[in-house]
Design a protein around this motif. Structure first.
Motif, PDB file in Angstrom:
ATOM      1  N   TYR A  21      14.457   5.659  -7.295  1.00 28.99           N
ATOM      2  CA  TYR A  21      15.088   4.827  -8.319  1.00 28.99           C
ATOM      3  C   TYR A  21      14.167   4.696  -9.534  1.00 28.99           C
ATOM      4  CZ  TYR A  21      18.643   3.328  -4.965  1.00 28.99           C
ATOM      5  OH  TYR A  21      19.688   3.294  -4.072  1.00 28.99           O
ATOM      6  N   TYR A  38      27.647  20.034  -1.543  1.00 25.53           N
ATOM      7  CA  TYR A  38      27.132  18.797  -2.118  1.00 25.53           C
ATOM      8  C   TYR A  38      25.876  18.411  -1.348  1.00 25.53           C
ATOM      9  CZ  TYR A  38      30.058  17.089   1.745  1.00 25.53           C
ATOM     10  OH  TYR A  38      30.654  16.912   2.961  1.00 25.53           O
ATOM     11  N   ARG A  48      25.513  10.622   1.608  1.00 26.18           N
ATOM     12  CA  ARG A  48      25.795  11.513   0.488  1.00 26.18           C
ATOM     13  C   ARG A  48      25.031  11.026  -0.745  1.00 26.18           C
ATOM     14  NH1 ARG A  48      31.670  14.102  -0.818  1.00 26.18           N
ATOM     15  NH2 ARG A  48      31.053  15.443  -2.551  1.00 26.18           N
ATOM     16  N   THR A  49      24.464  11.961  -1.500  1.00 25.95           N
ATOM     17  CA  THR A  49      23.660  11.592  -2.659  1.00 25.95           C
ATOM     18  C   THR A  49      24.213  12.227  -3.932  1.00 25.95           C
ATOM     19  OG1 THR A  49      22.136  13.465  -2.355  1.00 25.95           O
ATOM     20  CG2 THR A  49      21.551  11.391  -1.287  1.00 25.95           C
ATOM     21  N   ASP A  50      23.821  11.654  -5.047  1.00 27.99           N
ATOM     22  CA  ASP A  50      24.130  12.246  -6.340  1.00 27.99           C
ATOM     23  C   ASP A  50      23.386  13.579  -6.427  1.00 27.99           C
ATOM     24  OD1 ASP A  50      25.055  11.414  -9.389  1.00 27.99           O
ATOM     25  OD2 ASP A  50      23.263  12.685  -9.350  1.00 27.99           O
ATOM     26  N   GLU A  51      24.097  14.636  -6.821  1.00 28.95           N
ATOM     27  CA  GLU A  51      23.505  15.978  -6.789  1.00 28.95           C
ATOM     28  C   GLU A  51      22.419  16.166  -7.836  1.00 28.95           C
ATOM     29  OE1 GLU A  51      26.573  18.991  -6.683  1.00 28.95           O
ATOM     30  OE2 GLU A  51      27.817  17.714  -5.397  1.00 28.95           O
ATOM     31  N   LYS A 106      35.141  10.677  -2.720  1.00 30.82           N
ATOM     32  CA  LYS A 106      34.599  12.031  -2.580  1.00 30.82           C
ATOM     33  C   LYS A 106      34.870  12.638  -1.211  1.00 30.82           C
ATOM     34  CE  LYS A 106      30.962  11.643  -6.079  1.00 30.82           C
ATOM     35  NZ  LYS A 106      31.488  12.726  -6.923  1.00 30.82           N
ATOM     36  N   GLU A 166      33.554   5.209  -5.564  1.00 29.57           N
ATOM     37  CA  GLU A 166      33.118   6.580  -5.841  1.00 29.57           C
ATOM     38  C   GLU A 166      32.805   7.319  -4.544  1.00 29.57           C
ATOM     39  OE1 GLU A 166      29.611   9.032  -8.248  1.00 29.57           O
ATOM     40  OE2 GLU A 166      29.430   6.869  -7.920  1.00 29.57           O
ATOM     41  N   ARG A 167      32.129   6.651  -3.645  1.00 32.73           N
ATOM     42  CA  ARG A 167      31.739   7.299  -2.387  1.00 32.73           C
ATOM     43  C   ARG A 167      32.971   7.663  -1.564  1.00 32.73           C
ATOM     44  NH1 ARG A 167      28.516   3.758  -0.993  1.00 32.73           N
ATOM     45  NH2 ARG A 167      29.609   2.597   0.614  1.00 32.73           N
ATOM     46  N   LEU A 197      25.199   6.914  -3.407  1.00 33.36           N
ATOM     47  CA  LEU A 197      26.336   6.460  -4.203  1.00 33.36           C
ATOM     48  C   LEU A 197      26.595   4.999  -3.866  1.00 33.36           C
ATOM     49  CD1 LEU A 197      28.649   9.586  -3.723  1.00 33.36           C
ATOM     50  CD2 LEU A 197      26.883   9.189  -5.465  1.00 33.36           C
ATOM     51  N   THR A 249      20.432  13.220  -9.303  1.00 37.84           N
ATOM     52  CA  THR A 249      19.351  12.237  -9.117  1.00 37.84           C
ATOM     53  C   THR A 249      18.868  12.147  -7.676  1.00 37.84           C
ATOM     54  OG1 THR A 249      20.856  10.390  -8.681  1.00 37.84           O
ATOM     55  CG2 THR A 249      20.319  10.873 -11.003  1.00 37.84           C
TER      56      THR A 249
END
Length: 572
Positions: free
Chosen positions: A482, A352, A325-328, A343, A339-340, A334, A330
């Motif tokens: 990054y 997502y 799963r990635t930040d929507e 979700k 945080e991961r 995660l 950037t």
């Protein structure tokens, strides 16, 4: 399975005809393994042809198909049965009782009579016996033109030993002059064996060629890659300067590059190209003797008998899938665990974003499975063997598309090589060394981003990259790089490179060994068990303790060793 002490060493060459390998010698198997007569005979009669035959027997250890099919699972190739010890993978198959010895590894119930423990021990020692025999013969021949061949055998000796050192703590040290009947397993510590092997491998590097005319033979850069991995894995304070030095030789060699797309690793046309530094050469000829037998069970059920009725072992965990799963905004992973996990579990959805490497790594219900143009194959519940126990995530990396794979045992066999030393692994290891040294965080950032750029290309080429593994109509994807900014500190970069290794190298047999060398196996696995049990109830009660990081010496070897082998030897 019972065995007599010394049989693992003394009968190694007798089993080689099972692989179709002719030794080209007239002496009996016992005679060949008697040190003095064997050495004298070879010194007098050694030719380039005989040398090649002896070396072939040493390389045959990579296939680990000496004894039978199940025993090959514990060869030095995929190491999948040890990856189920990690948070990446589940045993799979039809029930927890099927291949129960592997289930015990997944649960960290380690017993010295575990057959997988014994099979790993015997596979590597057989391979080591053949390698040492070839090495002695080549050295005794005294030919200057054999220096490169001697270096190849030194490389293989270190390769097989490294496979054992990652898994066992108390090992005998056997070189080409050892009398195997007298060597004990409590003479040297694990670190002392590393320190015997590393100078030999560095010397071999100097005598190996940069390239070989024959695919699959060791090169200078294979030795450099192995040195980087051995220095990184060696217990104790890691010599990151050495890791950076040897990984850097590979990175700066100009001989390798990253694949264009993430799913190129599963394409036969890329055998021995791009990222392949050292690989097991697979062939469907010779009654399938040289296919990847270690992966035999690990093919999806496949609706419509596309691969035959695969056994569907070695599935990904939900925990691994969630890491994609990635930040929507950037497109970055995660890195914060809390945080991961907060979700929820990743599923097939447009709600997502995920890294496209997820669908190049595992099958997910509703998504394409290596679909060639105009022949869409959708992975569905009928491809899965035991959804209620092991879930849906069959591995994709080491199975070609069905039209290029066989349907009989071993399921999904093909000429797809298995890569032991892969460029992306060494590139990320080089970045990790730079981060740990704190010497060049900018270069480490660029190297990690190179790997992520491959994932970006995979997404951008979705409509033309064959076989297709992703579908943007069903799943939202995003992957970014990054930034080199104030946030890129040593601590943040360390988290980034460790996550990138997990995402890029998932289901390739190395995650457990990374956790051990980072010193976080115990805490990581116990936290994983507590989370994953909601998806797989059989994990209830699983636990890893500090004394369970390495497998015990096989009970049969201790029992039949006449006191030469003990359960615990010299500690570091």
């Amino acid at each position: 399975m019972q065995t007599k002490f010394k049989s693992v060493i003394r009968t190694a060459l007798c089993t080689l005809p099972m692989l179709g390998i002719a030794m080209g010698m007239t002496t009996s198997c016992s005679d060949m393994l008697d040190k003095q007569p064997y050495g004298a005979l070879i010194a007098e009669q050694m030719t380039e042809d005989n040398a090649t035959q002896l070396m072939t027997s040493a390389y045959a250890g990579l296939y680990s198909h000496y004894f039978g099919n199940n025993e090959a699972f514990a060869g030095p190739s995929t190491n999948w049965i040890f990856d189920v010890r990690s948070d990446d993978a589940l045993k799979g198959g039809g029930a927890t009782s099927m291949e129960e010895n592997i289930h015990q590894l997944e649960m960290s119930n380690l017993n010295s009579d575990n057959v997988s423990c014994f099979n790993k021990w015997q596979n590597d020692l057989y391979a080591l016996a053949c390698t040492n025999s070839a090495l002695k013969a080549l050295v005794d021949a005294g030919r200057e033109d054999f220096k490169g061949l001697v270096a190849e055998m030194q490389f293989l000796r270190c390769f097989y030993y490294f496979d054992m050192l990652k898994i066992f703590k108390y090992l005998p040290y056997l070189d080409e002059n050892s009398n195997a009947t007298e060597v004990r397993n409590d003479e040297f510590s694990q670190v002392e064996i590393y320190d015997k092997l590393l100078p030999l491998l560095e010397a071999a590097y100097n005598d190996l060629p940069e390239t070989q005319a024959s695919a699959g033979r060791a090169t200078k850069y294979a030795a450099a890659a192995l040195l980087a991995k051995m220095y990184a894995q060696r217990p104790g304070a890691t010599n990151w300067t050495k890791v950076e030095e040897w990984a850097g030789k590979v990175v700066n060699s100009g001989q390798y590059d990253l694949y264009e797309y993430s799913n190129d690793i599963a394409k036969i046309e890329y055998n021995n190209k791009k990222e392949s530094i050292f690989a097991m050469q697979c062939s469907t000829a010779n009654s399938h003797a040289f296919v990847n037998w270690a992966n035999m069970l690990n093919c999806t059920y496949s609706e419509g008998n596309l691969y035959g009725t695969g056994d569907d072992f070695f599935l990904a965990s939900q925990d691994l899938v969630n890491c994609y799963r990635t930040d929507e905004v950037t497109g970055l992973p995660l890195l914060d665990d809390a945080e991961r996990y907060a979700k929820g579990d990743v599923g097939v959805t447009l709600d997502y974003t995920v890294d496209p490497r997820l669908d190049c790594t595992v099958g997910r219900i509703g998504m394409p499975w290596k679909s060639p143009d105009g022949n869409s194959q959708i992975y569905n519940a009928n491809w899965v063997r035991t959804m209620d126990i092991y879930g849906e995530y069959s591995g994709k990396k080491f199975v070609e598309e069905p039209s290029k794979s066989g349907k009989e045992v071993p399921w999904g066999f093909s000429e797809l090589n298995f890569i032991f030393l892969r460029y992306s692994d060494i590139l990320l290891l080089h970045a990790e060394a730079l981060i740990e040294l704190g010497s060049d965080l900018a270069t480490a950032n660029a190297e990690i981003n190179q790997v992520r750029q491959k994932a970006e290309r995979t997404l951008q080429a979705e409509t033309t990259n064959m076989p297709i593994d992703i579908d943007s109509w069903k799943q939202a994807y995003r992957v970014g790089q990054y930034p080199l900014d104030a946030k890129w500190t040593q601590d943040y970069a360390r988290k980034a490179v460790r996550m990138e290794r997990r995402l890029e190298l998932a289901m390739e047999g190395g995650r457990w060994f990374d956790l051990v060398r980072w010193g976080i196996a115990e805490q990581t696995m116990n936290a994983y068990y507590s989370r994953e049990v909601k998806n797989h109830s059989y994990l209830q009660g699983a636990n890893v303790s500090a004394d369970e990081l390495y497998l015990p010496v096989p009970l049969d070897e201790i029992t039949n060793s006449n006191g030469k082998y003990v359960a615990k030897g010299k500690d570091n």
